[in-house]
Design a protein around this motif. Structure first.
Motif, PDB file in Angstrom:
ATOM      1  N   GLU A   1       4.283 -35.760 -22.955  1.00 18.58           N
ATOM      2  CA  GLU A   1       3.543 -34.542 -22.648  1.00 18.58           C
ATOM      3  C   GLU A   1       2.253 -34.852 -21.898  1.00 18.58           C
ATOM      4  OE1 GLU A   1       2.862 -30.589 -22.261  1.00 18.58           O
ATOM      5  OE2 GLU A   1       4.665 -31.598 -23.008  1.00 18.58           O
ATOM      6  N   ARG A   2       1.575 -35.943 -22.281  1.00 26.29           N
ATOM      7  CA  ARG A   2       0.324 -36.321 -21.598  1.00 26.29           C
ATOM      8  C   ARG A   2       0.554 -36.646 -20.135  1.00 26.29           C
ATOM      9  NH1 ARG A   2      -0.761 -39.299 -26.326  1.00 26.29           N
ATOM     10  NH2 ARG A   2      -0.389 -41.295 -25.277  1.00 26.29           N
ATOM     11  N   HIS A   3       1.764 -36.997 -19.793  1.00 24.93           N
ATOM     12  CA  HIS A   3       2.060 -37.385 -18.413  1.00 24.93           C
ATOM     13  C   HIS A   3       2.973 -36.375 -17.723  1.00 24.93           C
ATOM     14  CE1 HIS A   3      -0.040 -41.204 -18.652  1.00 24.93           C
ATOM     15  NE2 HIS A   3       0.540 -41.421 -19.815  1.00 24.93           N
TER      16      HIS A   3
ATOM     17  N   ALA B   1       4.462 -37.038 -27.582  1.00 23.73           N
ATOM     18  CA  ALA B   1       3.056 -36.879 -27.221  1.00 23.73           C
ATOM     19  C   ALA B   1       2.742 -37.603 -25.919  1.00 23.73           C
ATOM     20  CB  ALA B   1       2.174 -37.390 -28.353  1.00 23.73           C
TER      21      ALA B   1
END
Length: 378
Positions: free
Chosen positions: A48-50, A45
């Motif tokens: 994916e956010r970065h 997670a």
């Protein structure tokens, strides 16, 4: 300086508070670190956010788990503590592979053990190992080096004090408060008579002059005592002090004396925990961006002949960003500077030996940590 192609930065602990600050600092520098940890869901997670960062699942308690992913010339950054309990397998993996190593520990006992256990192997494999490369204790080593150099051959004693400005109690993390509490019953190494001597934490209180005011600080541990004496052989005394809460320095000294007496008694540990419990009170987690902006770090180094009543030979004051923000920036800069590096200094070393004084000072100034006020030189 030679480089190793395809070397990568690995960040262990990115899902935690300090690791998140290091990750943000790395991303601002344009780096794309590989995230490492044991929680596959949280890692995926966060990656994916970065923008889809690479990530690997590892067991930090098993050196072989890390060694499968590391290569010589990689930079391994870790914020996973307590380091005395969880840090040794990570340091061992880096030393064995020849990966450069940076950690956020404030545990001086751990740093001593890392140097004793892994220095020789790191020298053989070419790994540069930088334990405690954050607010603990880079600013003090920088200030102490500057003060001792300005004092010259007459320097015999260095006193280094860590202070802060702003409403600090809400601006420190629960982990820091817990570490401070636990540290009251751990010894603080000092440099006395050309050797390391363990003293009771907070057994001494010293005053420092800051901006025209006298501020008290109590004796603590610091890696300054491990790394600076080799650079300045004339030093016979070196001590580190914490002045975050100047008005509490003497009460904390009394609490330390009581806690250290209780903890040695049968059944004394529970009583010690009750006595020191108020030191952990405060908000959970760590300060957010707004809270960090309200406090700044301040470090003083006083070089002297060690003779009571004599004026200092040199005095250096450094002021910089919030301690947590500074730690994130320092660790990110060190990782970026080391990744792909081969040749030159290797082993468990301090920041000045790793990078040179001018490079370190310029880098710190770029992060906002620089000399302020009066710079005294005798």
């Amino acid at each position: 300086m030679a480089s190793t192609e395809n070397s990568r930065i690995f960040l262990l602990g990115a899902t935690g508070y300090t690791g998140g600050l290091v990750l943000a600092a790395l991303l601002r520098r344009g780096a794309r670190p590989v995230l490492a940890g044991r929680n596959a869901t949280a890692l995926a997670a966060l990656a994916e956010r970065h923008g889809g960062l690479d990530h690997v699942v590892v067991d930090a308690t098993q050196p072989a788990s890390l060694q499968r992913h590391l290569r010589r010339g990689d930079a391994l950054v870790t914020t996973v503590g307590p380091f005395e309990r969880l840090g040794h397998p990570v340091a061992e993996a880096a030393a064995e592979v020849g990966a450069h190593y940076v950690d956020s520990t404030g545990e001086v006992g751990f740093v001593r053990a890392v140097r004793d256990r892994y220095d020789q192997r790191a020298r053989e494999t070419g790994a540069v190992m930088l334990p405690a490369f954050g607010y603990d204790y880079v600013p003090g080593i920088l200030a102490g080096t500057l003060a001792a150099r300005r004092a010259g051959d007459a320097v015999r004693a260095l006193d280094i004090g860590y202070f802060a400005t702003g409403p600090l109690w809400r601006g420190i993390s629960h982990g820091t408060r817990t570490t401070m509490r636990d540290g009251l019953t751990l010894p603080s190494p000092t440099w006395r008579g050309h050797r390391l001597v363990d003293e009771r934490t907070a057994s001494r209180v010293r005053g420092f002059d800051l901006r025209g005011h006298r501020k008290s600080a109590f004796l603590v541990s610091g890696t300054e005592v491990l790394f600076l004496p080799s650079d300045f052989p004339s030093l016979t005394e070196l001590s580190v002090y914490n002045g975050w809460f100047p008005t509490l320095s003497r009460p904390l000294s009394l609490i330390s004396a009581a806690a250290n007496t209780l903890v040695r008694l049968p059944g004394g540990r529970p009583l010690t925990d009750v006595l020191t419990l108020p030191l952990t009170w405060g908000p959970t987690g760590g300060p957010d961006t707004t809270e960090r902006a309200r406090t700044r770090s301040y470090v003083v180094a006083v070089a002297s002949t060690g003779t009571p009543g004599q004026p200092p030979l040199a005095e250096v004051h450094l002021e910089g960003p919030n301690a947590y923000s500074l730690t994130g920036e320092l660790m990110a800069w060190a990782a970026e500077s080391l990744v792909g590096r081969s040749g030159g200094t290797a082993g468990v070393v301090g920041p000045v030996e790793a990078f040179g004084l001018e490079t370190l000072r310029e880098a710190c100034a770029g992060m906002g940590l620089a000399a302020v006020g009066r710079v005294l030189a005798g």
